[in-house]
Enzyme design. Sequence first.
Site, mmCIF file in Angstrom:
data_model
loop_
_atom_site.group_PDB
_atom_site.id
_atom_site.type_symbol
_atom_site.label_atom_id
_atom_site.label_comp_id
_atom_site.label_asym_id
_atom_site.label_seq_id
_atom_site.Cartn_x
_atom_site.Cartn_y
_atom_site.Cartn_z
ATOM 1 N N GLU A 167 0.826 -1.222 0.000
ATOM 2 C CA GLU A 167 0.000 0.000 0.000
ATOM 3 C C GLU A 167 0.858 1.269 0.000
ATOM 4 O O GLU A 167 0.420 2.324 -0.441
ATOM 5 C CB GLU A 167 -0.930 0.004 1.213
ATOM 6 N N HIS A 175 7.061 -26.512 1.534
ATOM 7 C CA HIS A 175 6.201 -27.576 0.992
ATOM 8 C C HIS A 175 4.995 -26.985 0.278
ATOM 9 O O HIS A 175 4.004 -27.678 0.052
ATOM 10 C CB HIS A 175 5.787 -28.501 2.146
ATOM 11 N N LYS A 192 -14.437 2.284 -2.299
ATOM 12 C CA LYS A 192 -15.173 2.727 -1.099
ATOM 13 C C LYS A 192 -16.332 3.625 -1.499
ATOM 14 O O LYS A 192 -17.462 3.470 -1.034
ATOM 15 C CB LYS A 192 -14.240 3.525 -0.189
#
Length: 460
Positions: free
Chosen positions: A289, A315, A429
């Site tokens: 960000e 793994h 938003k």
Amino acid sequence: MAIRLDVSGMLRRAVPTGPDAAALDALGPRLAAAVQAFEARVREGVLGFRDLEAQAGERARVLDWAATARRGLDDVVVLGIGGSALGAVCLRTALLPRDWNARSADQRDGRPRLHVLDNVDPRSVAGLLELLDLARTRVLVVSKSGSTAETMAQYLLLRDRLAAQGLSAREHLAFITDPDKGALRKVAAAEGIPAFEVPPNVGGRFSVLSPVGTVPAALFGLDVQALIDGAIAMRDRCTSAQLRENPALAFAALQWHAHETAGQGAHVLMPYSDALRDLGPWFVQLWAESLGKRTADGRHVGPTPIAAVGATDQHAQVQLFMEGPRDKTVTFVDVESHPDDLGIPHGDGAPADLAYLRGHTFGELLRTECRATAGALARGGRPTMTLRVSQVDAWHLGGLFMFFELATIYAAGLYGIDPLDQPGVELGKQLTYYQFGHPQWQGMREIWESLPASDPHWVL
Ligand SMILES: O=P(O)(O)OC[C@H]1O[C@H](O)[C@H](O)[C@@H](O)[C@@H]1O
């Protein structure tokens, strides 16, 4: 107590894409400019996360309040998202025993469980509410802006549930928010709810060492002063303009150089430590960000941080790191001391082909795998760094937080962007506010209606 950064796995001597001495020298002017940009921001007073002494008064208020507030608590709930939640999760994972919340009150020596709700998935919210005795719960509403929709929705629900049980908001809520602005500050003043300050010059993703992190830490009895001391020690180590003398600058410079010259822009953080498992997501927000931005001349830049944990992700992800695209660097965190280490027993009658494990310890296996994976990557020409940490405790965690926060600001100078804003998160938003009928955002109707509809022929 020490945190040391080993960058040898990034250099030409270890990997062909790494800088040699001449390339490091040639970095000089870029580094100088990045350091000047950093120092200019310090002078502007916008890097409040560094100025931990200035927060000492508020920190003392936090500790004083928490000393009584924590009495009789079974549960602490953090309502927050992004930088208002990730730090608390990292503190809990690093500094409390694993599965803390699953332990009995005795096993927790009477200290509260810590729950972090950082989403609005009703299953998570309802599931947690089923567990809580709100009469023995303190809900921390954490929002720097004091207006984030997800956190405000959670707050309205908890406020309603407390009222329905006749429980006092003052006794069961606390706010961590801007000193002056936002909905929470107004409610705190009107209803006398304890409220602590996120300093205006401390960005949300840089706020873990502010009351955003210290309030939950104090409520579950962590050594807040050690956290701050470790951060200050790291800050005061990272002042030189010389790459060899400033670990945060070296980390930033080598990551940027790998990205700029070799396309290695995916930056993996892989602590060989379950306690540091949640440092990854915290780092992902900080690095992504802050640095994923558009430059003044319209270029889209920034690294892609990836969270991994060793040995587990040997793994799961190391195959990609080893043989996938040469677009990654890997930074390991190697913990040198494991006070609660366990021996691998001799086990009479155990299968003979497991004899190689006998007499070693789990900590030794973890550290050996870290070294072996770093070496295997280097043999494949894959650049790596290793942070060597004496042990995982509040002091070292504070140092790691500060290290990555400082490195982010230096990296911003190298990428040529502002690390402190996040303009890219606003449109989503605003469209949500519009769709929810927020009066300020009804002008978004045209954009909302222009959004590409899904093609029913491709709904399989
Ligand atoms: O702390 P708040 O103001 O509620 O913000 C919570 C988060 O949401 C914002 O949209 C930003 O993307 C994040 O940097 C911030 O941490």
